[in-house]
Design a protein around this motif. Structure first.
Motif, short mmCIF file in Angstrom:
data_model
loop_
_atom_site.label_atom_id
_atom_site.label_comp_id
_atom_site.label_asym_id
_atom_site.label_seq_id
_atom_site.Cartn_x
_atom_site.Cartn_y
_atom_site.Cartn_z
N GLU A 169 -16.98 -0.10 5.94
CA GLU A 169 -16.08 -0.61 5.30
C GLU A 169 -14.69 -0.39 5.32
O GLU A 169 -14.45 0.77 5.89
CB GLU A 169 -16.34 -0.10 3.71
N VAL A 170 -13.72 -1.15 5.56
CA VAL A 170 -12.44 -1.15 6.07
C VAL A 170 -11.57 -0.35 4.89
O VAL A 170 -11.86 -0.36 3.78
CB VAL A 170 -11.84 -2.54 5.98
N GLN A 171 -10.93 0.67 5.46
CA GLN A 171 -9.84 1.27 4.53
C GLN A 171 -8.43 1.11 4.67
O GLN A 171 -8.24 0.68 5.72
CB GLN A 171 -10.09 2.95 5.24
N LEU A 172 -8.10 0.98 3.43
CA LEU A 172 -6.77 0.31 3.24
C LEU A 172 -5.65 1.43 2.65
O LEU A 172 -6.22 2.16 1.86
CB LEU A 172 -6.86 -0.65 2.39
N ALA A 173 -4.52 1.45 3.11
CA ALA A 173 -3.42 2.54 2.53
C ALA A 173 -2.19 1.79 2.30
O ALA A 173 -1.32 1.12 3.49
CB ALA A 173 -3.38 3.54 3.46
N GLU A 174 -1.70 1.74 1.09
CA GLU A 174 -0.18 1.14 0.93
C GLU A 174 0.68 1.90 0.96
O GLU A 174 0.55 3.16 0.82
CB GLU A 174 -0.43 0.38 -0.43
N SER A 175 1.94 1.38 1.37
CA SER A 175 3.00 2.43 1.31
C SER A 175 4.34 1.45 1.11
O SER A 175 4.20 0.11 1.26
CB SER A 175 3.27 3.06 2.66
N GLY A 176 5.60 1.79 0.77
CA GLY A 176 6.73 1.37 0.61
C GLY A 176 7.38 0.98 -0.50
O GLY A 176 8.15 0.29 -0.93
N GLY A 177 6.32 1.31 -1.70
CA GLY A 177 6.84 1.17 -2.98
C GLY A 177 8.30 2.12 -3.37
O GLY A 177 8.41 2.86 -2.61
N GLY A 178 8.94 1.90 -4.64
CA GLY A 178 9.79 2.67 -4.73
C GLY A 178 10.66 2.04 -5.92
O GLY A 178 10.23 1.01 -6.91
N LEU A 179 11.63 2.63 -6.41
CA LEU A 179 12.51 2.03 -7.42
C LEU A 179 13.76 1.11 -6.91
O LEU A 179 14.37 1.43 -5.80
CB LEU A 179 13.22 3.37 -8.03
N VAL A 180 13.85 0.04 -7.44
CA VAL A 180 14.95 -1.12 -6.81
C VAL A 180 15.60 -1.66 -7.96
O VAL A 180 14.87 -1.91 -9.07
CB VAL A 180 14.34 -1.82 -5.98
N GLN A 181 16.86 -2.22 -8.03
CA GLN A 181 17.28 -2.83 -8.90
C GLN A 181 17.03 -4.27 -8.98
O GLN A 181 16.45 -4.80 -8.09
CB GLN A 181 19.03 -2.74 -9.03
N ALA A 182 17.24 -4.85 -10.22
CA ALA A 182 16.97 -6.26 -10.42
C ALA A 182 17.62 -7.03 -9.20
O ALA A 182 18.79 -6.68 -8.94
CB ALA A 182 16.95 -6.96 -11.72
N GLY A 183 16.95 -7.86 -8.74
CA GLY A 183 17.58 -8.70 -7.48
C GLY A 183 17.63 -8.21 -6.15
O GLY A 183 17.77 -8.83 -5.19
N GLY A 184 16.96 -6.94 -6.06
CA GLY A 184 16.79 -6.35 -4.79
C GLY A 184 15.64 -6.54 -4.07
O GLY A 184 14.73 -7.35 -4.64
N SER A 185 15.19 -5.94 -3.07
CA SER A 185 14.06 -6.47 -2.20
C SER A 185 13.48 -5.08 -1.90
O SER A 185 14.00 -3.92 -1.81
CB SER A 185 14.58 -7.02 -0.82
N LEU A 186 12.11 -5.14 -1.68
CA LEU A 186 11.25 -4.28 -1.13
C LEU A 186 10.21 -4.80 -0.02
O LEU A 186 9.91 -5.82 -0.53
CB LEU A 186 10.43 -3.47 -2.02
N ARG A 187 9.79 -3.98 0.98
CA ARG A 187 8.53 -4.44 1.66
C ARG A 187 7.39 -3.26 1.56
O ARG A 187 7.82 -2.31 1.86
CB ARG A 187 9.04 -4.42 3.11
N LEU A 188 6.51 -3.84 1.11
CA LEU A 188 5.05 -3.10 1.15
C LEU A 188 4.45 -3.23 2.54
O LEU A 188 4.35 -4.34 2.99
CB LEU A 188 4.23 -3.45 -0.01
N SER A 189 3.67 -2.34 2.77
CA SER A 189 2.93 -2.17 3.97
C SER A 189 1.45 -1.89 3.58
O SER A 189 1.13 -1.02 2.47
CB SER A 189 3.25 -1.41 4.99
N CYS A 190 0.37 -2.31 4.08
CA CYS A 190 -0.97 -2.31 3.86
C CYS A 190 -1.58 -1.90 5.27
O CYS A 190 -1.71 -2.88 6.14
CB CYS A 190 -1.54 -3.43 3.31
N ALA A 191 -1.84 -0.60 5.55
CA ALA A 191 -2.06 -0.02 6.68
C ALA A 191 -3.77 -0.36 6.75
O ALA A 191 -4.34 0.34 5.87
CB ALA A 191 -1.75 1.14 7.19
N ALA A 192 -4.46 -0.93 7.55
CA ALA A 192 -6.16 -0.98 7.76
C ALA A 192 -6.67 -0.09 8.66
O ALA A 192 -6.05 -0.04 9.92
CB ALA A 192 -6.45 -2.40 7.80
N SER A 193 -7.79 0.50 8.55
CA SER A 193 -8.42 1.18 9.44
C SER A 193 -9.86 1.10 9.14
O SER A 193 -10.44 0.64 8.17
CB SER A 193 -8.13 2.75 9.54
N GLY A 194 -10.67 1.72 10.26
CA GLY A 194 -12.23 1.73 9.89
C GLY A 194 -13.13 0.62 10.53
O GLY A 194 -14.03 0.35 9.90
#
Length: 129
Positions: free
Chosen positions: A1-26
């Motif tokens: 089974e594939v293992q997944l790990a997210e990162s990149g979340g946080g606090l941002v003001q309305a109108g802002g941007s974020l990039r989330l990552s999903c790293a896969a392994s296994g």
């Protein structure tokens, strides 16, 4: 089974941007992330888990929920075994814990959580007004 790990979340003001990552392994044998459809979901407190986006293993076709269409972009980097969710024009309504997920090999994108076999632990996104 594939293992997944997210990162990149946080606090941002309305109108802002974020990039989330999903790293896969296994992965077994010669497989990598490009062999799996990968979906993004989110869940806010007291609400059901909601499908956000998915990228197809077959041709990289992306699909989006109406609520994020035009603001979010899903992409994949095979060399890093990582799927990204670029989020722009963020709204307070986007506040949630974001999860990436993979269905079984050879299964297709779905908006239904039970169709997914592997899940990450989630990353929190908070958008302030």
């Amino acid at each position: 089974e594939v293992q997944l790990a997210e990162s990149g979340g946080g606090l941002v003001q309305a109108g802002g941007s974020l990039r989330l990552s999903c790293a896969a392994s296994g992965f077994t044998s010669d497989y990598d992330i490009s062999d799996y459809d990968i979906g993004w979901f989110r869940q806010a407190p007291g609400k059901e888990r909601e499908w956000v986006s998915c990228i197809s293993s077959a041709d990289g076709t992306a699909s989006y929920a109406v609520s994020v269409e035009g603001r979010f972009t899903i992409s994949r980097d095979k060399t890093k075994n990582t799927v990204y969710l670029q989020m722009g024009s963020l709204k307070p309504a986007d506040t949630a814990n974001y999860y990436c997920a993979a269905p079984p090999l050879d299964s297709e994108c779905s908006w239904l959580p039970p169709d997914y076999e592997s899940w990450g632990q989630g990353t929190q996104v908070t958008v302030s007004s």
